[in-house]
Scaffold this motif. Structure first.
Motif, PDB file in Angstrom:
ATOM      1  N   ASN A  65      -7.022  -7.309   8.194  1.00 25.75           N
ATOM      2  CA  ASN A  65      -6.874  -7.231   9.650  1.00 25.75           C
ATOM      3  C   ASN A  65      -5.475  -6.791  10.061  1.00 25.75           C
ATOM      4  OD1 ASN A  65      -5.936  -9.744   8.722  1.00 25.75           O
ATOM      5  ND2 ASN A  65      -6.229 -10.690  10.706  1.00 25.75           N
ATOM      6  N   MET A  66      -4.478  -7.190   9.293  1.00 22.42           N
ATOM      7  CA  MET A  66      -3.108  -6.752   9.573  1.00 22.42           C
ATOM      8  C   MET A  66      -2.968  -5.257   9.260  1.00 22.42           C
ATOM      9  SD  MET A  66      -1.420  -9.337  10.727  1.00 22.42           S
ATOM     10  CE  MET A  66      -0.484 -10.790  10.435  1.00 22.42           C
ATOM     11  N   CYS A  67      -3.570  -4.821   8.166  1.00 22.22           N
ATOM     12  CA  CYS A  67      -3.534  -3.395   7.805  1.00 22.22           C
ATOM     13  C   CYS A  67      -4.141  -2.544   8.914  1.00 22.22           C
ATOM     14  CB  CYS A  67      -4.282  -3.143   6.500  1.00 22.22           C
ATOM     15  SG  CYS A  67      -3.425  -3.694   5.028  1.00 22.22           S
ATOM     16  N   GLU A  68      -5.213  -3.026   9.493  1.00 19.50           N
ATOM     17  CA  GLU A  68      -5.891  -2.283  10.558  1.00 19.50           C
ATOM     18  C   GLU A  68      -4.953  -2.091  11.753  1.00 19.50           C
ATOM     19  OE1 GLU A  68      -9.655  -3.018  13.491  1.00 19.50           O
ATOM     20  OE2 GLU A  68      -9.842  -3.745  11.438  1.00 19.50           O
ATOM     21  N   LYS A  69      -4.292  -3.161  12.166  1.00 22.46           N
ATOM     22  CA  LYS A  69      -3.328  -3.077  13.273  1.00 22.46           C
ATOM     23  C   LYS A  69      -2.169  -2.149  12.914  1.00 22.46           C
ATOM     24  CE  LYS A  69      -3.768  -5.950  16.869  1.00 22.46           C
ATOM     25  NZ  LYS A  69      -4.275  -5.403  18.090  1.00 22.46           N
ATOM     26  N   LEU A  70      -1.704  -2.267  11.673  1.00 23.06           N
ATOM     27  CA  LEU A  70      -0.598  -1.437  11.198  1.00 23.06           C
ATOM     28  C   LEU A  70      -0.969   0.044  11.249  1.00 23.06           C
ATOM     29  CD1 LEU A  70       2.109  -0.928   9.764  1.00 23.06           C
ATOM     30  CD2 LEU A  70       1.055  -1.712   7.662  1.00 23.06           C
ATOM     31  N   ARG A  71      -2.161   0.379  10.802  1.00 24.19           N
ATOM     32  CA  ARG A  71      -2.608   1.779  10.841  1.00 24.19           C
ATOM     33  C   ARG A  71      -2.700   2.289  12.282  1.00 24.19           C
ATOM     34  NH1 ARG A  71      -6.025  -0.172   6.495  1.00 24.19           N
ATOM     35  NH2 ARG A  71      -5.296   0.784   4.559  1.00 24.19           N
ATOM     36  N   ASP A  72      -3.141   1.427  13.191  1.00 29.87           N
ATOM     37  CA  ASP A  72      -3.217   1.819  14.603  1.00 29.87           C
ATOM     38  C   ASP A  72      -1.829   2.059  15.186  1.00 29.87           C
ATOM     39  OD1 ASP A  72      -5.987   1.630  14.579  1.00 29.87           O
ATOM     40  OD2 ASP A  72      -6.036  -0.350  15.529  1.00 29.87           O
ATOM     41  N   ARG A  73      -0.891   1.181  14.847  1.00 28.72           N
ATOM     42  CA  ARG A  73       0.458   1.266  15.397  1.00 28.72           C
ATOM     43  C   ARG A  73       1.251   2.426  14.792  1.00 28.72           C
ATOM     44  NH1 ARG A  73       2.545  -3.906  15.864  1.00 28.72           N
ATOM     45  NH2 ARG A  73       2.554  -3.693  18.098  1.00 28.72           N
ATOM     46  N   CYS A  74       1.070   2.676  13.512  1.00 29.15           N
ATOM     47  CA  CYS A  74       1.868   3.684  12.793  1.00 29.15           C
ATOM     48  C   CYS A  74       0.949   4.644  12.045  1.00 29.15           C
ATOM     49  CB  CYS A  74       2.804   2.990  11.805  1.00 29.15           C
ATOM     50  SG  CYS A  74       3.885   1.755  12.525  1.00 29.15           S
ATOM     51  N   PRO A  75       0.276   5.529  12.766  1.00 28.60           N
ATOM     52  CA  PRO A  75      -0.754   6.369  12.138  1.00 28.60           C
ATOM     53  C   PRO A  75      -0.264   7.285  11.023  1.00 28.60           C
ATOM     54  CG  PRO A  75      -0.383   7.021  14.424  1.00 28.60           C
ATOM     55  CD  PRO A  75       0.409   5.783  14.191  1.00 28.60           C
ATOM     56  N   GLY A  76       0.993   7.663  10.999  1.00 30.35           N
ATOM     57  CA  GLY A  76       1.479   8.568   9.958  1.00 30.35           C
ATOM     58  C   GLY A  76       1.978   7.880   8.701  1.00 30.35           C
ATOM     59  N   ILE A  77       1.886   6.562   8.663  1.00 26.72           N
ATOM     60  CA  ILE A  77       2.430   5.794   7.537  1.00 26.72           C
ATOM     61  C   ILE A  77       1.339   5.522   6.511  1.00 26.72           C
ATOM     62  CG2 ILE A  77       3.514   3.575   6.918  1.00 26.72           C
ATOM     63  CD1 ILE A  77       5.266   5.537   8.606  1.00 26.72           C
ATOM     64  N   GLU A  78       1.736   5.589   5.248  1.00 23.94           N
ATOM     65  CA  GLU A  78       0.815   5.254   4.155  1.00 23.94           C
ATOM     66  C   GLU A  78       0.714   3.735   4.061  1.00 23.94           C
ATOM     67  OE1 GLU A  78       0.498   6.012  -0.663  1.00 23.94           O
ATOM     68  OE2 GLU A  78       1.918   7.187   0.520  1.00 23.94           O
ATOM     69  N   VAL A  79      -0.496   3.206   4.267  1.00 31.71           N
ATOM     70  CA  VAL A  79      -0.718   1.763   4.245  1.00 31.71           C
ATOM     71  C   VAL A  79      -1.612   1.424   3.067  1.00 31.71           C
ATOM     72  CG1 VAL A  79      -1.668  -0.218   5.507  1.00 31.71           C
ATOM     73  CG2 VAL A  79      -0.525   1.630   6.765  1.00 31.71           C
ATOM     74  N   LYS A  80      -1.183   0.441   2.277  1.00 30.71           N
ATOM     75  CA  LYS A  80      -1.976  -0.024   1.142  1.00 30.71           C
ATOM     76  C   LYS A  80      -2.231  -1.514   1.309  1.00 30.71           C
ATOM     77  CE  LYS A  80      -0.268   3.343  -2.183  1.00 30.71           C
ATOM     78  NZ  LYS A  80      -1.497   3.979  -2.588  1.00 30.71           N
ATOM     79  N   GLN A  81      -3.462  -1.909   1.107  1.00 30.03           N
ATOM     80  CA  GLN A  81      -3.788  -3.332   1.196  1.00 30.03           C
ATOM     81  C   GLN A  81      -3.567  -3.967  -0.171  1.00 30.03           C
ATOM     82  OE1 GLN A  81      -7.681  -4.402   2.693  1.00 30.03           O
ATOM     83  NE2 GLN A  81      -7.338  -6.551   2.184  1.00 30.03           N
ATOM     84  N   ASN A  82      -2.333  -4.359  -0.405  1.00 24.09           N
ATOM     85  CA  ASN A  82      -1.944  -4.989  -1.660  1.00 24.09           C
ATOM     86  C   ASN A  82      -0.901  -6.057  -1.382  1.00 24.09           C
ATOM     87  OD1 ASN A  82      -3.518  -3.194  -3.085  1.00 24.09           O
ATOM     88  ND2 ASN A  82      -1.833  -1.937  -3.795  1.00 24.09           N
ATOM     89  N   ALA A  83      -0.839  -7.034  -2.254  1.00 20.58           N
ATOM     90  CA  ALA A  83       0.199  -8.063  -2.162  1.00 20.58           C
ATOM     91  C   ALA A  83       1.455  -7.581  -2.882  1.00 20.58           C
ATOM     92  CB  ALA A  83      -0.307  -9.362  -2.794  1.00 20.58           C
ATOM     93  N   ALA A  84       2.564  -8.209  -2.598  1.00 20.39           N
ATOM     94  CA  ALA A  84       3.840  -7.815  -3.183  1.00 20.39           C
ATOM     95  C   ALA A  84       3.848  -7.897  -4.703  1.00 20.39           C
ATOM     96  CB  ALA A  84       4.966  -8.687  -2.614  1.00 20.39           C
TER      97      ALA A  84
END
Length: 111
Positions: free
Chosen positions: A87-106
């Motif tokens: 759910n956080m990734c989804e918001k992140l993709r909406d806020r920053c569409p040009g950023i590469e987002v990966k759903q992974n832990a540190a």
């Protein structure tokens, strides 16, 4: 199985609420971080990659993209934002569409 503790998962399940109540980062503080890690300043003309761990809904990420754009580095710096919660990734993709987002832990970046 998620590596995120169940209490944290429960606490962050409402990403819209998190997004509303979490304070954002100041432009100056993000600029300072980017200077300290060597993205701004000397050799800033070289291509770089920044990996943000626990990027959440992109509050820091969005300011980082502003700072990079102001310094004309938005095309030279690749940002990879890692966030374990979908759910956080989804918001992140909406806020920053040009950023590469990966759903992974540190601890399991996949990089």
């Amino acid at each position: 199985m998620s590596s995120v503790h169940s209490i944290a998962e429960k606490g962050f399940e409402n990403s819209s609420l998190y997004d509303r109540v979490r304070p954002t980062h100041s432009y100056e503080s993000v600029e300072l971080v980017l200077k300290k890690i060597g993205v701004l300043g000397e050799n800033s003309d070289r291509e770089k990659t920044v990996v943000e761990l626990g990027a959440g809904t992109g509050l820091f990420t969005s300011v980082m993209t502003e700072v990079l754009a102001k310094h004309n580095l938005d095309k030279k710096v690749r940002i990879i934002a890692l966030e374990p919660l979908a759910n956080m990734c989804e918001k992140l993709r909406d806020r920053c569409p040009g950023i590469e987002v990966k759903q992974n832990a540190a601890e399991n970046t996949g990089l």
